[in-house]
Design a protein around this motif. Structure first.
Motif, short mmCIF file in Angstrom:
data_model
loop_
_atom_site.label_atom_id
_atom_site.label_comp_id
_atom_site.label_asym_id
_atom_site.label_seq_id
_atom_site.Cartn_x
_atom_site.Cartn_y
_atom_site.Cartn_z
N MET A 328 0.84 -1.21 0.00
CA MET A 328 0.00 0.00 0.00
C MET A 328 0.86 1.25 0.00
O MET A 328 0.54 2.25 -0.65
CB MET A 328 -0.85 0.04 1.27
N HIS A 329 1.96 1.18 0.75
CA HIS A 329 2.87 2.32 0.83
C HIS A 329 3.38 2.67 -0.58
O HIS A 329 3.41 3.84 -0.96
CB HIS A 329 4.02 1.97 1.77
N GLU A 330 3.75 1.62 -1.34
CA GLU A 330 4.27 1.86 -2.70
C GLU A 330 3.17 2.34 -3.64
O GLU A 330 3.45 2.99 -4.64
CB GLU A 330 4.91 0.58 -3.27
N VAL A 334 -1.91 5.80 -6.00
CA VAL A 334 -2.97 5.30 -6.90
C VAL A 334 -4.19 4.83 -6.12
O VAL A 334 -5.30 4.78 -6.65
CB VAL A 334 -2.45 4.08 -7.72
N LEU A 335 -3.99 4.44 -4.87
CA LEU A 335 -5.11 3.92 -4.08
C LEU A 335 -5.98 5.05 -3.54
O LEU A 335 -5.48 6.15 -3.28
CB LEU A 335 -4.57 3.11 -2.88
N ASN A 336 -7.24 4.74 -3.33
CA ASN A 336 -8.12 5.69 -2.63
C ASN A 336 -7.99 5.39 -1.14
O ASN A 336 -8.52 4.40 -0.63
CB ASN A 336 -9.57 5.50 -3.09
N LEU A 337 -7.26 6.24 -0.44
CA LEU A 337 -6.92 5.96 0.97
C LEU A 337 -8.04 6.35 1.93
O LEU A 337 -7.93 6.12 3.13
CB LEU A 337 -5.62 6.68 1.34
N GLU A 338 -9.11 6.90 1.39
CA GLU A 338 -10.25 7.23 2.27
C GLU A 338 -11.18 6.04 2.45
O GLU A 338 -12.12 6.09 3.25
CB GLU A 338 -11.04 8.43 1.73
N ARG A 348 -5.85 5.20 4.94
CA ARG A 348 -4.79 6.17 5.27
C ARG A 348 -4.29 5.93 6.70
O ARG A 348 -3.09 5.99 6.97
CB ARG A 348 -5.34 7.60 5.12
N GLU A 349 -5.23 5.64 7.61
CA GLU A 349 -4.81 5.38 9.00
C GLU A 349 -4.03 4.07 9.09
O GLU A 349 -3.07 3.97 9.84
CB GLU A 349 -6.04 5.34 9.91
N VAL A 350 -4.45 3.05 8.32
CA VAL A 350 -3.70 1.78 8.31
C VAL A 350 -2.29 2.05 7.80
O VAL A 350 -1.29 1.58 8.37
CB VAL A 350 -4.41 0.75 7.40
N LEU A 351 -2.20 2.85 6.75
CA LEU A 351 -0.91 3.16 6.14
C LEU A 351 0.00 3.89 7.12
O LEU A 351 1.22 3.69 7.13
CB LEU A 351 -1.16 4.02 4.89
N GLY A 352 -0.61 4.72 7.97
CA GLY A 352 0.17 5.49 8.94
C GLY A 352 0.95 4.60 9.89
O GLY A 352 1.97 5.03 10.46
N ALA A 353 0.51 3.36 10.07
CA ALA A 353 1.18 2.46 11.02
C ALA A 353 2.18 1.54 10.32
O ALA A 353 2.79 0.67 10.96
CB ALA A 353 0.12 1.60 11.73
N VAL A 354 2.40 1.73 9.02
CA VAL A 354 3.29 0.81 8.28
C VAL A 354 4.75 1.19 8.50
O VAL A 354 5.13 2.35 8.35
CB VAL A 354 2.96 0.83 6.76
N ASP A 355 5.55 0.20 8.86
CA ASP A 355 6.99 0.41 9.05
C ASP A 355 7.70 0.09 7.72
O ASP A 355 7.68 -1.06 7.27
CB ASP A 355 7.48 -0.52 10.16
N THR A 356 8.29 1.08 7.12
CA THR A 356 8.93 0.85 5.81
C THR A 356 10.46 0.84 5.91
O THR A 356 11.15 0.91 4.90
CB THR A 356 8.51 1.94 4.81
N ARG A 357 10.96 0.72 7.15
CA ARG A 357 12.43 0.83 7.30
C ARG A 357 13.15 -0.45 6.90
O ARG A 357 14.27 -0.43 6.45
CB ARG A 357 12.79 1.16 8.75
#
Ligand code: FES
Length: 574
Positions: A328-330, A334-338, A348-357
């Motif tokens: 989703m981060h990548e 293109v995604l509708n995050l709402e 969008r809130e789910v994405l906020g918790a994604v660790d991309t390190r």
């Protein structure tokens, strides 16, 4: 509105008596009034001795029940039809609508405030999506999770991309009978769904991105402890949904959520079958999946996940790389995050918790895709006026523009009888054509689109040829294969007009599949079809589910749902 045990009382003409009777019987299970007063969470149990992919379901049920009870709900487990790909005659797709009807009616008939749907093997999640959309009971999807990989002589094996690849090697004489038996024991080493990006993995990723399942639930291996923790958490979420009365599937399965599903389908190199299933589920809610929009999305969204059959890795690797949330981060542009999820959060809130390190090499950044365009392209042309599908990420680039001579098989039986005949007039440049393998013709639109390379060509090392049919193909298969040609041959679609020796042109860049035969000759063949009907189509069944299926199944571009299950009852179009 009635909730819990008071929901959907059996009709005896006296509601209080109905509840009295219901309680009398359920108390035979030893339940107390306290338990019966709790919000009820149904759990659709799809365990079956015939379905090895669902071998972990009993432990999932136990974990879901734990989650429900910890949150103060009453779990009520019930069985539904379970379908395994290799144990469904004539084909699992024939039974998908039956499972959808079974599940829908059980959700409606039995008192439950929310439901947890345990699915996995290819047609089960699609059937449950269709059922949830129609019954509109708040629903949490729990995929059973993918199998772990197998190993053979230092090679990693995955069902079923490697099943097909190694079977082709055996057919070509490069693997002997002893070795193919050893491989047979190692291709599916654990419970769980096929660990490549087949239909099961694709649909699990789709319910996750659509917000119908918890983050990471698509990819956690079936055998891993995290799978049980995710199931427990799903039970807890289901209680929250039961208490608040939502969100309901109709609130989550929005046009935006279906578009997000199509974005992810393209980016994961997803199964072509997903398109039919999404069309069916969307159709239940009056949402149209437009094939041309799917193709346009494919030009915009690259394949980013390096998984077989389009890439190299397997589902467990996708999981440890971060799974759907990392993808989703990548794809965030293109995604509708709402779009909403079952937890009430937005993507969008789910994405906020994604660790991309964490470093990983399975989910590529958009700038370094596996393939610059998405996995599925939609073809038109005089052979497919209502569309056909090709999975370009699993096809051979040199065959993307190809003109060849048709070698025609009238049916699956005809193909089985002749494809390996030493006398078959076929070369590697020919186009193999299979008719009467569509929704009505076969029946059930089997995964027969992966026509085998004729044995004499396989022995020469030919690994791919252009192949056409009105059938489907397993998401795990590889090849330059045109599928879902609509309308199908049994309904008099143009596929039925192809004759041996005709020229066929595939042009993926122009998105066309054409029969190079003049109009007058085509008109003559059509008149002949109208007079004599399809040669090779299955006989018309006269009873039971088969007769219902024959009468009511829609074409691939309408999701192969039954006409009477779609709002507005569309008439079946030839
Ligand atoms: Fe069940 Fe592949 S056979 S998912």
């Amino acid at each position: 509105m009635a909730t819990g045990m008071k929901k959907g009382l059996t009709s005896y003409g006296d509601a209080e008596f109905s509840l009295f009777l219901r309680k009398a019987f359920i108390k035979a299970m030893g339940l107390s009034d306290d338990a019966l007063a709790r919000p009820i969470v149904g759990i659709a149990n799809t365990f079956s001795d015939y379905n090895a992919c669902h071998g972990n379901v009993p432990r999932l049920v136990e974990a879901i029940k734990r989650g429900v009870m910890l949150a103060g709900g009453l779990p009520m487990e019930f069985p539904t039809i379970s379908i395994h790909e290799s144990f469904a005659w004539p084909t699992s797709m024939f039974l998908r609508n039956l499972m959808a009807m079974d599940t829908e009616e059980m959700l409606r008939a039995q008192p439950m405030d929310s439901v947890v749907l345990i699915g996995g093997c290819d047609k089960t999640i699609p059937a449950q999506m269709m059922a949830a959309a129609s019954a509109d009971v708040p629903a949490v999807f729990v995929p059973v999770g993918p199998m772990l990989v197998g190993h053979h002589r230092g090679e990693t094996l995955g069902a079923c991309t490697d099943c097909r690849r190694l079977w082709s090697e055996f057919r070509g004489g490069r693997i002997d009978a002893v070795e193919i038996e050893a491989i047979n024991e190692r291709l599916a080493p654990t419970a769980g769904t096929c660990m490549v990006m087949g239909t099961a993995s694709t649909m699990a990723c789709i319910v996750e991105i659509m917000g119908l399942a918890l983050p990471h639930s698509a990819t956690i291996p079936a055998t891993h402890a995290d799978r049980l923790r995710s199931a427990e958490a799903s039970g807890t979420v289901a209680v929250a949904m039961a208490k608040s009365g939502g969100p309901k599937p109709s609130e989550i399965m929005s046009a935006a959520a279906f578009r997000n599903a199509l974005v992810v389908m393209q980016a994961i190199g997803g199964s072509t079958n997903a398109l039919i299933h999404l069309t069916a589920a969307a159709g239940r809610l009056g949402v149209q999946i437009d094939l041309d929009a799917v193709d346009a999305l494919g030009r915009e969204v690259p394949v980013l996940v390096d998984l077989k059959p389009s890439g190299q890795h397997y589902m467990e690797h996708f999981h440890w790389a971060g799974g759907v949330p990392r993808l989703m981060h990548e794809l965030s542009g293109v995604l509708n995050l709402e779009a909403r999820t079952i937890e009430g959060r937005s993507l969008r809130e789910v994405l906020g918790a994604v660790d991309t390190r964490e470093a990983q090499d399975v989910i590529r950044p958009r700038g370094e895709p596996i393939s610059a365009q998405g996995s599925v392209v939609v073809l038109r042309g005089n052979l497919a006026p209502r569309g056909a599908i090709l999975k370009q990420s699993a096809a051979t680039p040199r065959l993307m523009q190809h003109t060849g001579r048709a070698v025609v098989f009238d049916s699956l039986d005809d193909m089985a009888a002749r494809v390996d005949s030493p006398g078959l007039d076929v070369t590697a440049d020919d186009v193999l054509v299979l008719k009467n393998a569509g929704p009505i013709g076969a029946p059930g639109m089997p995964e027969a689109g992966y026509l085998p390379i004729p044995k004499k060509l396989a022995a020469q090392g030919v690994k791919d040829m252009v192949r056409l049919s009105d059938a489907r193909m397993s998401g795990t298969a590889f090849g330059t294969i045109v599928l879902h040609m609509t309308p199908e041959a049994a309904l008099g679609g143009p596929l039925a007009m192809i004759k041996n020796g005709d020229s066929i042109r595939l042009d993926v860049t122009a998105r066309r599949i054409d029969l190079l035969v003049d109009e007058a000759e085509l008109a003559r063949r059509q008149a002949d079809f109208r007079e004599h009907g399809a040669s090779g189509a299955a006989p018309v069944p006269d009873r039971g589910y088969a007769a219902l299926f024959h009468r009511s199944v829609l074409q691939a571009d309408e999701g192969c749902d039954f006409d009477f299950l779609v709002p507005g009852h569309p008439a079946r179009r030839p």
